[in-house]
Write an enzyme that holds these catalytic residues in place. Structure first.
Site, PDB file in Angstrom:
ATOM      1  N   LYS A   1      -8.746 -23.793   3.852  1.00 12.99           N
ATOM      2  CA  LYS A   1      -9.544 -24.861   3.243  1.00 12.99           C
ATOM      3  C   LYS A   1      -8.752 -26.163   3.143  1.00 12.99           C
ATOM      4  O   LYS A   1      -9.279 -27.248   3.421  1.00 12.99           O
ATOM      5  CB  LYS A   1     -10.028 -24.414   1.868  1.00 12.99           C
ATOM      6  CG  LYS A   1     -11.067 -25.348   1.273  1.00 12.99           C
ATOM      7  CD  LYS A   1     -11.697 -24.750   0.022  1.00 12.99           C
ATOM      8  CE  LYS A   1     -12.817 -25.668  -0.490  1.00 12.99           C
ATOM      9  NZ  LYS A   1     -13.513 -25.117  -1.652  1.00 12.99           N
TER      10      LYS A   1
ATOM     11  N   MET B   1     -34.760   6.189  20.697  1.00 12.57           N
ATOM     12  CA  MET B   1     -33.750   6.794  21.564  1.00 12.57           C
ATOM     13  C   MET B   1     -32.995   7.897  20.829  1.00 12.57           C
ATOM     14  O   MET B   1     -32.669   8.939  21.404  1.00 12.57           O
ATOM     15  CB  MET B   1     -32.781   5.719  22.064  1.00 12.57           C
ATOM     16  CG  MET B   1     -31.807   6.212  23.116  1.00 12.57           C
ATOM     17  SD  MET B   1     -32.658   6.892  24.566  1.00 12.57           S
ATOM     18  CE  MET B   1     -32.809   5.423  25.589  1.00 12.57           C
TER      19      MET B   1
END
Lengths: 203, 577
Positions: free
Chosen positions: B163, B479
């Site tokens: 920061k 699936m």
């Protein structure tokens, strides 16, 4: 020209010594170790140290090639952005050494004399002596150190530390010279080239 | 000129040609978002609803544009949410740059609020990553990251910026070049080896009786579409593509056999299994492509061309392994090979192809009241004339898409291959929307995957993105259910799925919702969706226990497929060798 895979497999059943020059930056050892873990590579030893260039560290890696393809280890190491160069020194003339410190239990003068004699035979030095122990420093290839440990074992080995293999090619060759970084232009970004990737119908 | 780190970041991104960023703000990235306010005319920021979708959208953008996709997130949870998307980009070699905020440099290592070791976490799922602790590094690191992401074998690069580095100011000079000591885009081969390797390859090609080309995504990345076509036309060798190779050569090319692998059409896998030469171009012999390796193409010699040296001899040993860009290698190889045709070999393949068609569910009498997913895919293809970009999720619908959509446009299918990421279709379509502003885009997902993407309906609405979404709803994780049916004695453990009313759901987001349960309705709502100028959610309620066939069961040889019985609908299947 074609690879004889059977012969390649036979040749690979040995320990390969790889040497990697890496940038001396935080986290590089982590990247190398993470690669070995992720790819499930079997590594016998890994030795790291500085070089004449403060920005470069040198790693010697011993790969058990019966379980892991040394060529794949080499290619994957090469892919790491912080790895400057990799060489497989297995089949080239090279000096290969390992160092060990061996602490042996001993408290009588006669035994001390015997141990000193053994140490001399292995061209090793006494680097510490106390009332109950002696530390020997030995340099050589692994088989020599193994043999010395075997001989010393009957006196009672208290501690052993081994550096793992370090290696250097013989003669006036030098690693990484071919890897002087080339400067690559990164801007302006060529959108015209990207355009060729277009998604139109196939021609 | 003195700029803050955050401003330098935006300047550097713009310099790299970045026009759109997918992201989500937060504490540690706040200075960068504050600076964005002044750059908002030059960079469009798309506020996603979950950071994972920012990474997937950047991936979709990269795949659709060929440029680097950019995503952005804050430290800690924001950054860790990117991980799936980065892993997806890593597996499929997608050029993505991810930018994350990090706690202030003096707090690194202190377990500060929202601190995570993001470079540590993302190490195995990025091509490279950076932790930037000083404002002075930002311009250089961004230039390096973009170069690494898009060069050689592309991949994601993460930049974690503290920061305070975003906040502090320094003199800004644009970085126009990078010098990376340890990075070469392509591992150089020994120069003397190349001519011999090319000659050896040409000799194998000229002498082969049953050769087959295995074409992968490397052709797309290397922009070698034309070279591939020329090579195919000259040598007369048929082509099978990998999942990500779909679209590198048109599927109406007479020598394009289409997709290989676990759910490749039977004749394609039979051709590979019986080949005497595999010419693998920009593909990596994934296990879904090879089946059981010890049984794989047993009588074939192998030529393997890849830009990544670490792929040669990884899974399948190469008789001739060439490290290089497929485009360059093909250019050099084409003059060395003879012009040929392979009439007998193609006749054999066509025989297998006829047999395959007998097994095709679409060639069987279908009851009127039943809608099958393949019919939906086919209907989308028919309605669009194939002129659209498709994104898919992962699972049955994805495989049916490959089987029943004929891809005649370059790179028109964007799908998650290596990682198999559910929830890819919708964010990838968001990314593709920005890359291909004039293209019709269909995001096809199952009911499972779509439910992972629902929050992004808000993004689509907020951005006004014209995306057609197709939900193939069989009320199952299809699936997985298919595996349970075939391998676990129909014990449907945790695969049944309740689904919401998707029409109402779409409406709640201000999006047009449509629903079809028959083939007629399917055609009707596809037409309606295409006519609608805006996003649409189409739900297709399909027969819920249809299987994708053929299927190479795990551990089986590629040609040992489970196939649908000829002319039998429903669950009838047989193992054919």
């Amino acid at each position: 020209m074609l690879i004889d895979h059977a012969a390649a497999a036979r040749q690979n059943k040995q320990k390969h010594t790889l040497v990697a020059l890496v940038e001396n930056k935080p986290g590089v050892l982590n990247r190398v170790a993470s690669l070995f873990r992720r790819r499930n590579y079997n590594i016998d030893s890994l030795a790291v140290g500085t070089t004449d260039d403060p920005a470069v560290s040198r790693m010697t890696i011993v790969v058990d090639a019966s379980k892991t393809s040394a060529a794949l280890v080499e290619s994957n190491l090469y892919k790491l952005v912080n790895v400057i160069d990799v060489q497989d020194l297995t089949n080239v003339p090279a000096v290969i050494r390992e160092m060990a410190l061996i602490k042996v239990r001993t408290n009588d003068a006669q035994q001390r004399g015997e141990i000193k004699q053994i140490a001399d035979m292995y061209k090793s030095d006494v680097v510490d002596l106390s009332k109950d122990s002696i530390i020997l420093e030995v340099t050589g290839d692994e088989t020599k150190i193994d043999a010395m440990l075997n001989v010393l074992s009957e006196y009672g080995i208290m501690e052993v530390v081994r550096t793992g293999r370090i290696a250097m090619g013989r003669g006036a060759t030098r690693m990484a010279q071919k890897h002087e970084a080339t400067e690559v232009s990164v801007v302006p970004f060529d959108n015209a080239v990207v355009g060729q990737n277009g998604h139109g119908r196939h021609t | 000129m003195k700029l803050t780190g955050a401003q330098i970041l935006w300047e550097s991104l713009i310099q790299q040609g970045v026009e759109v960023v997918f992201g989500y703000p937060g504490g540690a990235i706040l200075p960068t978002y504050d600076a964005l306010y002044d750059y908002r005319d030059r960079v469009h920021h798309v506020l996603v609803r979950h950071e994972e979708n920012a990474a997937l959208a950047a991936d979709g953008y990269a795949r659709a544009s060929g440029k680097v996709g950019v995503c952005m997130a804050t430290s800690g949870p924001g950054a860790t949410n990117l991980v799936t998307g980065l892993a997806n980009a890593m597996m499929d070699s997608s050029p993505v740059v991810a930018i994350t905020g990090q706690v202030a440099s003096h707090l690194v290592g202190s377990d500060a609020f929202q601190e995570t070791d993001v470079t540590g976490v993302t190490l195995p799922v990025t091509k490279h990553n950076y932790l930037v602790m000083s404002v002075n590094e930002i311009a250089q690191v961004v230039a390096e990251a973009f170069y690494i992401a898009r060069s050689g074998r592309p991949g994601p690069v993460l930049i974690d910026i503290c920061k305070d580095a975003q906040q502090k100011s320094t003199e800004y000079t644009p970085v126009t070049s990078v010098r990376l000591r340890g990075y070469r885009a392509i591992k150089p081969m020994r120069r003397q080896d190349m001519p011999a390797l090319l000659r050896a390859a040409a000799e194998l090609i000229d002498n082969a009786k049953r050769p087959i080309i295995l074409a992968g995504q490397g052709i797309k990345h290397g922009k070698a579409h034309e070279e591939l076509c020329e090579f195919v036309n000259k040598t007369g060798i048929p082509v099978a593509t990998t999942l990500l190779g779909i679209g590198v050569i048109s599927e109406d090319h007479p020598l394009n056999l289409r997709m290989m692998g676990m759910h490749g059409e039977a004749y394609v896998n039979q051709a590979i299994a019986n080949a005497d030469l595999l010419i693998a171009l920009g593909m990596r012999f994934d296990d879904r492509v090879t089946g059981n390796l010890s049984q794989y193409a047993k009588n074939a010699r192998v030529i393997h061309v890849d830009i990544d040296a670490a792929e040669i001899n990884k899974n399948v040993p190469a008789d001739v392994g060439i490290v290089g860009s497929v485009k360059d290698v093909l250019r050099d190889l084409i003059p060395l090979v003879a012009k040929r045709t392979h009439d007998n070999w193609m006749a054999q393949i066509n025989e297998w192809r006829m047999d395959t068609q007998m097994h095709d569910v679409m060639n069987q009498p279908l009851p009127d009241n039943l809608l099958l997913a393949p019919q939906v895919i086919r209907a989308i293809w028919e309605a669009t004339g194939g002129n659209c970009t498709i994104t898919t999720d992962v699972g049955q619908h994805q495989m049916w898409e490959t089987q029943y959509f004929q891809h005649t446009r370059r790179n028109q299918l964007l799908t998650s291959g290596g990682l198999g990421t559910m929830g890819f279709a919708v964010p990838a379509a968001i990314g593709a929307r920005f890359a291909r502003p004039n293209e019709e885009i269909w995001a096809i997902a199952g009911d499972g995957g779509f439910q992972m993407s629902i929050p992004e309906l808000a993004t689509i609405r907020q951005e006004g993105l014209n995306i057609k979404m197709a939900i193939i709803n069989n009320n199952y994780l299809g699936m997985v259910r298919q595996w349970q049916e075939l391998m676990h004695d129909r014990r449907y453990s945790a695969t049944q799925m309740w689904t919401p009313d998707f029409q109402k759901l779409a409406e709640a987001y201000g999006i047009l919702g449509l629903r079809a349960t028959t083939l007629d309705e399917t055609r009707e709502i596809i037409a309606k969706a295409r006519a609608h100028d805006g996003p649409v959610v189409c739900e297709f309620v399909v027969e819920n226990e249809t299987n994708v066939f053929p299927m190479v069961m795990p551990g089986k040889a590629l040609n040992e497929m489970v196939r649908r019985q000829p002319a039998a609908l429903g669950t009838g299947f047989e193992t054919v060798k």
